[in-house]
Scaffold this motif. Structure first.
Motif, PDB file in Angstrom:
ATOM      1  N   ALA A 154       0.838  -1.210   0.000  1.00 52.23           N
ATOM      2  CA  ALA A 154       0.000   0.000   0.000  1.00 52.23           C
ATOM      3  C   ALA A 154       0.868   1.252   0.000  1.00 52.23           C
ATOM      4  O   ALA A 154       0.586   2.222  -0.721  1.00 52.23           O
ATOM      5  CB  ALA A 154      -0.927  -0.009   1.207  1.00 52.23           C
ATOM      6  N   LEU A 155       1.926   1.254   0.792  1.00 49.29           N
ATOM      7  CA  LEU A 155       2.793   2.431   0.888  1.00 49.29           C
ATOM      8  C   LEU A 155       3.670   2.608  -0.345  1.00 49.29           C
ATOM      9  O   LEU A 155       4.219   3.692  -0.567  1.00 49.29           O
ATOM     10  CB  LEU A 155       3.680   2.323   2.132  1.00 49.29           C
ATOM     11  N   ALA A 156       3.807   1.556  -1.147  1.00 46.97           N
ATOM     12  CA  ALA A 156       4.661   1.617  -2.332  1.00 46.97           C
ATOM     13  C   ALA A 156       3.923   2.107  -3.573  1.00 46.97           C
ATOM     14  O   ALA A 156       4.515   2.198  -4.652  1.00 46.97           O
ATOM     15  CB  ALA A 156       5.250   0.239  -2.608  1.00 46.97           C
ATOM     16  N   ARG A 157       2.658   2.438  -3.454  1.00 44.72           N
ATOM     17  CA  ARG A 157       1.874   2.856  -4.622  1.00 44.72           C
ATOM     18  C   ARG A 157       2.431   4.137  -5.247  1.00 44.72           C
ATOM     19  O   ARG A 157       2.889   5.040  -4.547  1.00 44.72           O
ATOM     20  CB  ARG A 157       0.405   3.053  -4.238  1.00 44.72           C
ATOM     21  N   ARG A 158       2.384   4.180  -6.573  1.00 45.81           N
ATOM     22  CA  ARG A 158       2.866   5.336  -7.330  1.00 45.81           C
ATOM     23  C   ARG A 158       1.840   5.713  -8.400  1.00 45.81           C
ATOM     24  O   ARG A 158       2.113   5.654  -9.593  1.00 45.81           O
ATOM     25  CB  ARG A 158       4.215   5.021  -7.999  1.00 45.81           C
ATOM     26  N   SER A 159       0.646   6.073  -8.005  1.00 46.45           N
ATOM     27  CA  SER A 159      -0.373   6.473  -8.974  1.00 46.45           C
ATOM     28  C   SER A 159       0.128   7.683  -9.757  1.00 46.45           C
ATOM     29  O   SER A 159       0.599   8.655  -9.159  1.00 46.45           O
ATOM     30  CB  SER A 159      -1.682   6.815  -8.264  1.00 46.45           C
ATOM     31  N   PRO A 160       0.038   7.668 -11.086  1.00 47.68           N
ATOM     32  CA  PRO A 160       0.567   8.793 -11.870  1.00 47.68           C
ATOM     33  C   PRO A 160      -0.227  10.085 -11.688  1.00 47.68           C
ATOM     34  O   PRO A 160       0.330  11.173 -11.816  1.00 47.68           O
ATOM     35  CB  PRO A 160       0.473   8.279 -13.314  1.00 47.68           C
ATOM     36  N   GLU A 161      -1.548   9.979 -11.391  1.00 47.36           N
ATOM     37  CA  GLU A 161      -2.355  11.169 -11.175  1.00 47.36           C
ATOM     38  C   GLU A 161      -2.143  11.726  -9.771  1.00 47.36           C
ATOM     39  O   GLU A 161      -1.782  11.012  -8.853  1.00 47.36           O
ATOM     40  CB  GLU A 161      -3.846  10.860 -11.353  1.00 47.36           C
ATOM     41  N   ARG A 162      -2.356  13.017  -9.631  1.00 50.16           N
ATOM     42  CA  ARG A 162      -2.324  13.652  -8.313  1.00 50.16           C
ATOM     43  C   ARG A 162      -3.750  13.959  -7.899  1.00 50.16           C
ATOM     44  O   ARG A 162      -4.472  14.679  -8.576  1.00 50.16           O
ATOM     45  CB  ARG A 162      -1.490  14.936  -8.347  1.00 50.16           C
ATOM     46  N   PHE A 163      -4.161  13.385  -6.771  1.00 46.26           N
ATOM     47  CA  PHE A 163      -5.517  13.593  -6.265  1.00 46.26           C
ATOM     48  C   PHE A 163      -5.597  14.740  -5.254  1.00 46.26           C
ATOM     49  O   PHE A 163      -6.656  15.314  -5.043  1.00 46.26           O
ATOM     50  CB  PHE A 163      -6.040  12.307  -5.604  1.00 46.26           C
ATOM     51  N   TRP A 164      -4.481  15.034  -4.581  1.00 50.74           N
ATOM     52  CA  TRP A 164      -4.508  16.002  -3.486  1.00 50.74           C
ATOM     53  C   TRP A 164      -4.444  17.438  -3.986  1.00 50.74           C
ATOM     54  O   TRP A 164      -3.889  17.720  -5.041  1.00 50.74           O
ATOM     55  CB  TRP A 164      -3.359  15.755  -2.503  1.00 50.74           C
ATOM     56  N   ASP A 165      -4.992  18.314  -3.206  1.00 48.36           N
ATOM     57  CA  ASP A 165      -4.820  19.756  -3.328  1.00 48.36           C
ATOM     58  C   ASP A 165      -4.693  20.324  -1.927  1.00 48.36           C
ATOM     59  O   ASP A 165      -5.293  19.798  -0.986  1.00 48.36           O
ATOM     60  CB  ASP A 165      -6.012  20.408  -4.043  1.00 48.36           C
TER      61      ASP A 165
END
Length: 301
Positions: A154-165
Motif C-alpha cells: 500500500a505504501l509503495a503505490r505510485r499512482s501517476p495522477e495527483r488527487f490532493w490539493d
C-alpha cells in the motif's frame, strides 16, 4: 461508493497556480523549469514544481533512489504540476541530486537540482505495553509478517495522477502526544523509531481524510489495530491506525476531510489516540510541519 473515473472527473480544473515563496532555487532547460527548496531536514517532506511549455509524453522523477512517473496538468497553455517528495529517517546528510527527465516532441530534457539534507536529533520514548505486544508468539509473528507485506504494498503505490490539493486536513484536532522519529522502547526494549505522529483523541472522535484519494487498504492489524491507507496520488499515501471503527471501504474515493472512521485503542497502544503516518515515495515523513503549512504550496488561486 464513488468510482475512480467519477472521482477524477469531479476534480476541479485549475485556472492557475500561485507562486511558492519557499522555493529558493530553480533549474531550467529548453523552457522547462524545476523549482525546489535548497535544503530540507531528515524526516521532512518538501514540495517541488515542474513546468513544461509543451506536453511531456514521459516524465520521470528520481530522488533518493526512488522513481516516479507523474502526469503533468495542462494549465494556461503549458503543463505543470506540484510534487511531494520526502527524506526518510535513514537518509544521509549532505547534497542529494533531484533529477527530472522530460520527453517532449522527440526530445529529452533533463533538469537537476541539488538539495542539501541536514540531520535531526530525535529524543527517546519509553512505553509500557502488554508482553504479547513485545514478544510475539509464532502465530502472531506469522500474522505480523503477512500484514507487513500488505502494508508495504500500500505504501509503495505510485499512482501517476495527483488527487490532493492544499490545504491539507488535520485528521483530528487533538494535540500531539508522540512525535515523529522518537527512538522507542517498549517495556525497556529498543524497537524501530516512531515513523508517524500520535494525535490525542477520545474514543469515538471522527477521523478525517488528510487529502482526497483512494482507499487502498483497510483491516485489523496486529500492531496497528483497525487501520486505513489512502493513496493521494503520485507517491503520497497516508495511514490512520488504532481506529475503533472504519467507515470506508477499499476502492472507495474520498474527498479531503471526509470521515474515515473513529479514534480507538485497537492494536499496540496505551490508550485511545490516532497514529497518523505519511509516506512520500516510500519515505515516511513528519506530518506536523505540513499541518502547520510549512513549505506547502497554494494550489488554487
Amino acid at each position: 461508493m464513488i468510482s475512480r473515473r467519477a472521482f477524477l472527473g469531479s476534480l476541479p480544473v485549475m485556472a492557475g497556480w500561485c507562486a511558492f515563496p519557499a522555493l529558493a532555487s530553480a533549474a531550467s532547460a529548453g523552457g522547462a523549469v524545476l523549482s525546489a527548496p535548497e535544503s530540507v531536514s531528515v524526516g521532512e517532506a518538501f514540495f517541488v514544481k515542474i513546468v513544461c511549455p509543451r506536453e511531456a509524453r514521459r516524465v520521470k522523477v528520481s530522488w533518493l533512489g526512488e522513481e516516479l512517473s507523474p502526469v503533468l496538468r495542462p494549465i494556461d497553455g503549458h503543463y505543470e504540476n506540484w510534487l511531494a517528495l520526502g527524506v526518510g529517517l535513514g537518509a544521509k546528510a549532505g547534497g542529494h541530486r533531484l533529477r527530472v527527465e522530460l520527453a517532449t516532441q522527440g526530445k529529452t530534457q533533463v533538469l537537476t537540482q541539488l538539495v542539501q539534507v541536514s540531520t535531526r536529533t530525535f529524543p527517546e520514548q519509553h512505553l509500557k505495553v502488554a508482553k504479547k505486544m513485545v514478544h510475539l508468539s509464532k502465530e502472531s509473528l506469522d500474522r505480523h509478517y503477512r500484514e507487513k507485506k500488505l502494508m508495504k504494498a500500500a505504501l509503495a503505490r505510485r499512482s501517476p495522477e495527483r488527487f490532493w490539493d492544499s490545504p491539507f486536513v488535520r485528521p483530528v484536532p487533538g494535540s500531539m502526544s508522540s512525535a515523529f522519529g522518537l527512538r522507542r522502547f517498549f517495556n525497556g526494549e529498543p524497537r524501530a523509531p516512531h515513523r508517524g505522529v500520535d494525535l490525542r483523541g477520545a474514543k469515538g472522535t471522527p477521523i478525517k481524510a488528510f487529502a482526497a484519494g483512494e482507499v487502498v487498504l483497510t483491516g485489523n492489524f496486529y500492531f496497528s489495530g483497525n487501520a486505513v491507507f489512502v493513496d493521494h496520488g503520485q507517491g503520497m499515501v497516508s495511514l490512520y491506525c488504532h481506529m475503533s471503527h472504519i467507515d470506508v471501504k477499499e476502492g472507495q474515493f474520498v474527498s479531503a476531510g471526509q470521515i474515515l472512521g473513529q479514534v480507538g485503542s485497537t492494536g499496540r497502544v496505551t490508550g485511545p489516540h490516532l497514529h497518523f503516518g505519511l509516506s512520500v515515495m516510500g519515505n515516511m515523513v513528519d506530518a506536523m510541519p505540513i499541518f502547520a503549512g510549512k513549505g506547502v504550496p497554494t494550489t488554487r488561486e
